[in-house]
Design a protein around this motif. Structure first.
Motif, PDB file in Angstrom:
ATOM      1  N   ASN A   2       0.840  -1.183   0.000  1.00 13.20           N
ATOM      2  CA  ASN A   2       0.000   0.000   0.000  1.00 13.20           C
ATOM      3  C   ASN A   2       0.885   1.248   0.000  1.00 13.20           C
ATOM      4  N   LEU A   3       0.239   2.407  -0.009  1.00 17.77           N
ATOM      5  CA  LEU A   3       0.986   3.658  -0.137  1.00 17.77           C
ATOM      6  C   LEU A   3       1.957   3.857   1.022  1.00 17.77           C
ATOM      7  N   LYS A   4       1.497   3.579   2.243  1.00 20.85           N
ATOM      8  CA  LYS A   4       2.359   3.791   3.412  1.00 20.85           C
ATOM      9  C   LYS A   4       3.573   2.882   3.367  1.00 20.85           C
ATOM     10  N   GLU A   5       3.377   1.625   2.992  1.00 24.21           N
ATOM     11  CA  GLU A   5       4.497   0.691   2.923  1.00 24.21           C
ATOM     12  C   GLU A   5       5.512   1.113   1.866  1.00 24.21           C
ATOM     13  N   MET A   6       5.005   1.613   0.737  1.00 26.73           N
ATOM     14  CA  MET A   6       5.911   2.012  -0.328  1.00 26.73           C
ATOM     15  C   MET A   6       6.715   3.252   0.071  1.00 26.73           C
ATOM     16  N   LEU A   7       6.073   4.199   0.753  1.00 25.48           N
ATOM     17  CA  LEU A   7       6.790   5.384   1.228  1.00 25.48           C
ATOM     18  C   LEU A   7       7.844   5.007   2.265  1.00 25.48           C
ATOM     19  N   ASN A   8       7.509   4.056   3.148  1.00 25.80           N
ATOM     20  CA  ASN A   8       8.481   3.618   4.154  1.00 25.80           C
ATOM     21  C   ASN A   8       9.686   2.962   3.505  1.00 25.80           C
ATOM     22  N   LEU A   9       9.422   2.133   2.482  1.00 26.35           N
ATOM     23  CA  LEU A   9      10.529   1.484   1.795  1.00 26.35           C
ATOM     24  C   LEU A   9      11.391   2.509   1.063  1.00 26.35           C
ATOM     25  N   SER A  65      17.373   5.041  -8.905  1.00 23.43           N
ATOM     26  CA  SER A  65      17.953   4.312 -10.028  1.00 23.43           C
ATOM     27  C   SER A  65      19.262   3.651  -9.621  1.00 23.43           C
ATOM     28  N   GLU A  66      20.095   4.393  -8.894  1.00 22.62           N
ATOM     29  CA  GLU A  66      21.385   3.849  -8.478  1.00 22.62           C
ATOM     30  C   GLU A  66      21.215   2.709  -7.481  1.00 22.62           C
ATOM     31  N   GLU A  67      20.258   2.840  -6.586  1.00 17.72           N
ATOM     32  CA  GLU A  67      20.115   1.846  -5.524  1.00 17.72           C
ATOM     33  C   GLU A  67      19.355   0.601  -5.972  1.00 17.72           C
ATOM     34  N   LEU A  68      18.400   0.752  -6.883  1.00 22.06           N
ATOM     35  CA  LEU A  68      17.592  -0.382  -7.316  1.00 22.06           C
ATOM     36  C   LEU A  68      18.191  -1.100  -8.524  1.00 22.06           C
ATOM     37  N   GLY A  69      19.204  -0.505  -9.151  1.00 22.60           N
ATOM     38  CA  GLY A  69      19.856  -1.175 -10.255  1.00 22.60           C
ATOM     39  C   GLY A  69      19.078  -1.139 -11.547  1.00 22.60           C
ATOM     40  N   GLU A  70      18.165  -0.186 -11.702  1.00 20.47           N
ATOM     41  CA  GLU A  70      17.429  -0.001 -12.950  1.00 20.47           C
ATOM     42  C   GLU A  70      17.024   1.461 -13.058  1.00 20.47           C
ATOM     43  N   GLU A  71      16.692   1.875 -14.276  1.00 21.03           N
ATOM     44  CA  GLU A  71      16.284   3.265 -14.490  1.00 21.03           C
ATOM     45  C   GLU A  71      14.901   3.475 -13.867  1.00 21.03           C
ATOM     46  N   PHE A  77       7.845   4.273 -11.171  1.00 20.69           N
ATOM     47  CA  PHE A  77       8.253   4.216  -9.770  1.00 20.69           C
ATOM     48  C   PHE A  77       7.551   3.072  -9.033  1.00 20.69           C
ATOM     49  N   ARG A  78       6.229   2.982  -9.162  1.00 20.14           N
ATOM     50  CA  ARG A  78       5.497   1.948  -8.441  1.00 20.14           C
ATOM     51  C   ARG A  78       5.968   0.547  -8.849  1.00 20.14           C
ATOM     52  N   SER A  79       6.041   0.297 -10.158  1.00 22.00           N
ATOM     53  CA  SER A  79       6.429  -1.032 -10.613  1.00 22.00           C
ATOM     54  C   SER A  79       7.868  -1.357 -10.227  1.00 22.00           C
ATOM     55  N   ALA A  80       8.762  -0.365 -10.249  1.00 19.39           N
ATOM     56  CA  ALA A  80      10.154  -0.600  -9.856  1.00 19.39           C
ATOM     57  C   ALA A  80      10.249  -0.979  -8.372  1.00 19.39           C
ATOM     58  N   MET A  81       9.462  -0.304  -7.561  1.00 16.65           N
ATOM     59  CA  MET A  81       9.476  -0.610  -6.126  1.00 16.65           C
ATOM     60  C   MET A  81       8.906  -1.996  -5.863  1.00 16.65           C
ATOM     61  N   GLU A  82       7.871  -2.359  -6.609  1.00 17.20           N
ATOM     62  CA  GLU A  82       7.285  -3.688  -6.409  1.00 17.20           C
ATOM     63  C   GLU A  82       8.251  -4.785  -6.865  1.00 17.20           C
ATOM     64  N   ARG A  83       8.985  -4.531  -7.957  1.00 17.66           N
ATOM     65  CA  ARG A  83       9.998  -5.500  -8.374  1.00 17.66           C
ATOM     66  C   ARG A  83      11.089  -5.631  -7.305  1.00 17.66           C
ATOM     67  N   PHE A  84      11.457  -4.498  -6.712  1.00 14.85           N
ATOM     68  CA  PHE A  84      12.467  -4.511  -5.667  1.00 14.85           C
ATOM     69  C   PHE A  84      11.984  -5.309  -4.460  1.00 14.85           C
ATOM     70  N   GLN A  85      10.726  -5.097  -4.058  1.00 12.92           N
ATOM     71  CA  GLN A  85      10.183  -5.833  -2.925  1.00 12.92           C
ATOM     72  C   GLN A  85      10.136  -7.333  -3.214  1.00 12.92           C
ATOM     73  N   PHE A  86       9.749  -7.668  -4.441  1.00 12.88           N
ATOM     74  CA  PHE A  86       9.706  -9.079  -4.817  1.00 12.88           C
ATOM     75  C   PHE A  86      11.083  -9.713  -4.720  1.00 12.88           C
ATOM     76  N   SER A  87      12.114  -8.967  -5.128  1.00  8.65           N
ATOM     77  CA  SER A  87      13.478  -9.507  -5.048  1.00  8.65           C
ATOM     78  C   SER A  87      13.881  -9.747  -3.597  1.00  8.65           C
ATOM     79  N   LEU A  88      13.364  -8.912  -2.681  1.00 13.83           N
ATOM     80  CA  LEU A  88      13.657  -9.124  -1.260  1.00 13.83           C
ATOM     81  C   LEU A  88      13.060 -10.438  -0.779  1.00 13.83           C
ATOM     82  N   PHE A  89      11.788 -10.658  -1.124  1.00  9.52           N
ATOM     83  CA  PHE A  89      11.119 -11.876  -0.679  1.00  9.52           C
ATOM     84  C   PHE A  89      11.701 -13.121  -1.329  1.00  9.52           C
TER      85      PHE A  89
END
Length: 452
Positions: A2-9, A65-71, A77-89
């Motif tokens: 959700n929005l709060k989780e994405m802002l926290n990340l 971009s530098e931290e997530l390893g993609e442009e 932004f939303r899809s990049a963050m979700e891909r990042f979260q998926f990589s964590l799990f």
């Protein structure tokens, strides 16, 4: 998330990179982005200047971009963050997960002391603007910029034509617009049709830009007729095609496609009729025959017919050429309809002739420099024979004439006359004050002295 989780990340990522948590402006940018708001709306809602919002956004996308390893940009932004979260799990079995210089684990945050293993892929270019001209000084078009921005960002129009006389400022307007809104898109592509390629060649170039694949693979992709539309559906793209009129038949009514260019027409119909999240801008002297000059509310199609600059801006151009004695009643203001190219050409000629305007414009002389005549000739040669007949009729009239009067004078079937008048209006070769018809003064001068 959700929005709060994405802002926290996002806050954790920014802190790991900079040592500082998100400030109020940065959080406003991310919150507005997640709510699919434009920079303009974010600035208004959170009481910041639009330039501050854009600068904060640019800094954030660079960090992410530098931290997530993609442009990362506003559109993905939303899809990049979700891909990042998926990589964590997906790496939960490990003691900790590392992306870039950022470490996450169950025992707390570790210092960012490990080099970036996955730098952003610099081969992926989201903007191809090499054919977008740099036209120097941009003269005020605030209302037109706001209109186009609203159509594209808020109303989500799919296909927009910007038309008008040569030199009126269409390309300059769209260049300025693209600079303002390009960060709202994942891909931006500008193509000049001054020497139009075949549709197949154009599509291959576009697909190569989209996919960054070898040429042979791009060619293979063209066997799928809707591949480009599939891309426009999956990603938020802005395509700009300049000099659209070069796709049309010369010597016919406005907007009829050449036989070899009809695949472009089919593509534009796909853009119009199929649902997608992108926008195609068409710039040219005239719109294609299927594009209406005005559209119903909620229509995905729009046409902006660009007219001349206002008196104050026209005087500003003349003052830039050190013609400071020109007042608002001067023929240089009245006769050239605020066309920037015409006005600049006239000002340059006056400078070369000595710059004393009263002598040059004595007896209501209407100047037509050679470069203005050349471009008028190019456009006149595109007219159909029936359009040329209407032009000659109007050139002989000292006052505007009604539609009924034109029909009575014309030596052609009424239907042909009406179609010719409509086509001339679409080409901006006729003016229609109070539903009466007349030629613009400079065009009338050209017709009388150079053709009749």
């Amino acid at each position: 998330m959700n929005l709060k989780e994405m802002l926290n990340l996002a806050d954790r990522i920014v802190f790991a990179k900079t040592g500082h948590h998100l400030d109020d402006l940065q959080e406003a940018v991310l919150r507005g982005t997640l709510e699919r708001e434009t920079y303009q709306r974010i600035a208004k809602e959170y009481d910041y200047s639009e330039s501050s919002v854009r600068n904060a956004g640019s800094q954030l996308w660079h960090i992410l971009s530098e931290e997530l390893g993609e442009e990362v940009n506003k559109s993905n932004f939303r899809s990049a963050m979700e891909r990042f979260q998926f990589s964590l799990f997906s790496n939960v079995v490990q003691d900790h997960v590392q992306v870039g210089s950022l470490n996450f684990c169950g025992e707390g945050r570790h210092p960012p002391d490990i080099p970036n293993r996955h730098p952003p892929n610099r081969e992926v270019c989201s903007q191809e603007l090499s054919e977008m001209p740099d036209l120097g000084v941009f003269y005020d078009r605030t209302l037109e910029l706001e209109t186009l921005s609203d159509w594209i960002l808020n109303e989500r129009c799919r296909l927009i034509a910007i038309t008008g006389m040569s030199g009126i400022g269409k390309t300059a307007l769209v260049s300025q617009l693209v600079q303002q809104i390009k960060d709202e898109f994942e891909s931006v592509f500008w193509c000049s049709l001054a020497s139009p390629p075949t549709f197949s060649d154009w599509q291959n170039r576009l697909l190569k830009f989209f996919s960054k694949s070898p040429t042979d693979r791009s060619f293979h992709l063209t066997s799928e007729p809707l591949f480009v539309i599939h891309y426009l559906q999956q990603y938020r793209c802005l395509l700009v095609l300049d000099d659209l009129h070069n796709l049309f038949v010369s010597g016919e009514l406005a907007g009829k496609y050449q036989a070899e260019c009809q695949d472009y027409q089919s593509f534009f119909k796909q853009v119009e009729n199929l649902s997608h999240q992108s926008c195609v801008l068409l710039i040219g002297w005239e719109p294609s025959i299927e594009l209406p000059p005005s559209a119903k509310q909620n229509s995905p199609l729009r046409t902006l017919q660009l007219t001349g600059l206002d008196i104050a801006t026209t005087r500003k151009i003349l003052q830039d050429y050190e013609l400071t004695e020109i007042d608002e009643n001067s023929p240089l203001i009245d006769c050239y309809d605020g066309n920037p190219f015409w006005v600049k050409s006239l000002a340059s000629q006056i400078q070369e002739l000595g710059g004393f305007v009263p002598d040059i414009l004595k007896n209501d002389t209407l100047l037509l420099p050679e470069d203005v005549k050349c471009i008028l000739r190019q456009q006149y040669d595109r007219l159909s024979e029936t359009e040329k007949q209407v032009m000659v009729l109007l050139a002989g009239e000292s006052e505007p004439i009604s539609l009924g009067g034109l029909l009575e004078m014309a030596i052609m079937p009424p239907a042909d006359c009406l179609n010719s008048i409509q086509s001339l209006l679409r080409r901006c070769w006729l003016e229609k004050p109070d539903n009466l018809y007349r030629l613009p003064k400079a065009i009338k001068q050209y017709i009388i002295h150079h053709l009749i």
